[in-house]
Design a protein around this motif. Structure first.
Motif, PDB file in Angstrom:
ATOM      1  N   ARG A 445       6.045  -4.466  -0.201  1.00  0.00           N
ATOM      2  CA  ARG A 445       4.900  -4.912   0.583  1.00  0.00           C
ATOM      3  C   ARG A 445       3.724  -3.964   0.333  1.00  0.00           C
ATOM      4  NH1 ARG A 445       9.602  -7.736   1.571  1.00  0.00           N
ATOM      5  NH2 ARG A 445       9.571  -8.831   3.592  1.00  0.00           N
ATOM      6  N   LYS A 446       2.610  -4.536  -0.048  1.00  0.00           N
ATOM      7  CA  LYS A 446       1.425  -3.731  -0.341  1.00  0.00           C
ATOM      8  C   LYS A 446       0.274  -4.141   0.588  1.00  0.00           C
ATOM      9  CE  LYS A 446       2.448  -2.984  -5.246  1.00  0.00           C
ATOM     10  NZ  LYS A 446       1.888  -3.010  -6.611  1.00  0.00           N
ATOM     11  N   PRO A 447      -0.778  -3.314   0.676  1.00  0.00           N
ATOM     12  CA  PRO A 447      -1.943  -3.699   1.483  1.00  0.00           C
ATOM     13  C   PRO A 447      -2.547  -5.009   0.984  1.00  0.00           C
ATOM     14  CG  PRO A 447      -2.036  -1.378   0.908  1.00  0.00           C
ATOM     15  CD  PRO A 447      -0.919  -1.967   0.109  1.00  0.00           C
ATOM     16  N   LYS A 468       0.259  -8.345   4.768  1.00  0.00           N
ATOM     17  CA  LYS A 468       0.646  -7.648   3.541  1.00  0.00           C
ATOM     18  C   LYS A 468       0.654  -8.625   2.351  1.00  0.00           C
ATOM     19  CE  LYS A 468       1.451  -3.728   5.645  1.00  0.00           C
ATOM     20  NZ  LYS A 468       0.998  -4.117   6.988  1.00  0.00           N
TER      21      LYS A 468
END
Length: 501
Positions: A445-447, A468
């Motif tokens: 999960r990334k910004p 996310k």
């Protein structure tokens, strides 16, 4: 008129009304969504709840002098409604264009103005949303249920702009004004004015008030890239000389602008130094060889890491060159009784200080959502192509493009949502949500967006509130219209990420 009166009378009732689709917001996104519903799902009932007293969203909220688009109207305008004016347009021209869309497509009977949404609750048992709203004109609480929720309320807080807390602000003897809440009676004639900021709003306000002020100073912490140029489209003008139909002109010019934008975006990444010099050369043409362009208009980041505003006819730079305006690049130490003390020790005196310092991001209007009585924290969800979210059924959010006109995504999403709703009817299902397939559950999960790709302050300040993104294309908003225009029509509605019930 009869339809409108009937709708208003019913909305005053304590009974709960039901619609197939509820659209939140009557701005550029909401009106576009309504058009696509009417034309692509003609059998469906829908209502638009709008918190303000009229349509327009941003173009109604913002009252500051000179307010205009910072991208061209051939692409900011809808694909279905030709734009016939100058590429960069003032707010009143945009509102006129939107009024024509509303009138030509009989959208007015579907809009409820002065309805501020207070909450949205999904019931898996009933397969519907319950939305409560307050009428600002009567104070009455109105309840509406809907099968599908289409969030078109924009992405920032319309009620209050972002202003940093500087020491000494309470000591300043003059007025402090944010452009987002511009007072109608603000008198700046013959006054000394400081405009804090370096973005499109500051670049609009400065030339708009410069002629009437004693002097206006643009005070910026760091520079921004601008594209100065003539406010015209030569291709459109040439086609009009040939008496080409406006529908054709709109499509041809729109495609040309989009092609050029895509090429510019590519070059900004692959040939950033060359593009940087081209942009600065455009500024130098207006300010001359003796002006310190390196200090005042050369950002530390590469082109397109933040939005680039078009400056029609270079009016910002013309104001500076004429001496009616000046630019100071420095950091603020504190406010004083007379104005602003800078880190360098210089004090700028002013009668009015305008804080064109940005806005506050608002994730889905700041509305509290619940799914089966459990509160939704969108920061815990994963986005599906920046428009749907894991664990939130029958809901889509319009979030446009940073490097292209916002409205381009309104049209793409209009096609997708209409196709999705029609597909649900064909399957005889009432609920759809997106979910990570088993093979994607361990995906990183990334910004919401990669800061090295795009990093304006308003987004960075609120990134912790945003959904996310994942590592696969379908689990992120890639901000690339040029690819999405081909990908969206090919989305497989029977792909494993779509769960129907």
């Amino acid at each position: 008129m009869a339809d409108t009166q009937t709708l208003e009378n019913r909305s005053s009732s304590t009974d709960t009304e039901h619609f197939d689709v509820l659209i939140a917001g009557a701005g550029i996104s909401g009106i576009g969504a309504a058009y696509h519903l009417k034309t692509q799902t003609p059998g469906k009932s829908f209502v638009i709840l709008e918190a303000q007293e009229s349509f327009g969203g941003t173009w109604l909220t913002h009252k500051y002098p000179g307010i205009r688009s910072d991208s061209d109207l051939y692409t900011f305008g809808y694909r279905f409604k030709p734009w016939t004016g100058q590429p960069i347009a003032a707010a009143d021209k945009i509102l006129t264009y939107m009024r024509e869309v509303i009138d030509e497509n009989d959208i007015t009977p579907h809009i409820r103005y002065s309805h501020k949404i207070l909450s949205a609750s999904w019931s898996s048992q009933d397969k519907q949303w319950t939305v409560e709203a307050r009428r600002s004109d009567t104070g009455e609480i109105v309840r509406v249920t809907a099968n599908f929720l289409w969030m078109c309320q924009g992405y920032y807080d319309h009620s209050k702009g972002f202003t940093p807390e500087w020491e000494g602000m309470d000591e300043f003897k003059g007025q402090i004004v944010h452009p987002q809440t511009w007072p109608e009676d603000l008198d700046y004639k013959g006054k000394r004015v400081i405009v804090i900021g370096s973005g499109a709003t500051a670049a609009t306000v400065v030339p708009a008030i410069a002629a009437d002020c004693k002097h206006v100073t643009l005070l910026q912490r760091s520079p921004t890239y601008f594209i100065p140029g003539r406010n015209e489209n030569e291709l459109a003008d040439e086609l009009r000389k040939l008496q080409i139909d406006e529908t054709w002109i709109h499509e041809i010019v729109r495609r040309k602008v989009l092609f050029d934008q895509n090429e510019f975006t590519r070059r900004a990444t692959e040939e950033s130094d060359v593009v940087k010099e081209e942009l600065l050369a455009g500024v130098r043409e207006f300010l001359g060889p003796d002006f310190d362009v390196e200090k005042h208009f050369t950002p530390a980041y590469r082109p397109w890491q933040q939005r680039i505003a078009f400056v029609p006819d270079g009016d910002l730079f013309q104001g500076i060159a004429s001496g009616k305006a000046s630019v100071v690049t420095d950091h603020i130490e504190r406010f004083t009784e007379k104005g602003i003390l800078l880190k360098s020790g210089e004090e700028l005196e002013a009668d009015i200080i305008i804080t064109a310092t940005g806005f506050n991001l608002s994730v889905l209007g700041g509305i509290p959502f619940t799914v089966d009585n459990k509160p939704v924290d969108f920061a815990d969800t994963v986005t599906y192509r920046g428009m749907m979210f894991t664990g939130v059924p029958n809901m889509a959010w319009v979030f446009g493009y940073f490097r292209a006109s916002w409205t381009l995504r309104v049209d793409l999403m209009g096609d997708f949502i209409a196709r999705l709703l029609n597909h649900m009817d064909e399957k005889h299902v009432r609920q759809v949500e997106v979910a990570l397939p088993p093979e994607d559950e361990d995906m990183e999960r990334k910004p919401w967006i990669d800061a090295s790709n795009f990093n304006p302050n308003y987004l960075m300040r609120s990134m912790h509130l945003m959904p996310k993104r994942g590592t696969k294309p379908q689990w992120q908003h890639n901000q690339d219209y040029w690819s999405e225009k081909d990908e969206f029509p090919k989305i497989d509605l029977e792909a494993p990420e779509f769960i129907y019930s």
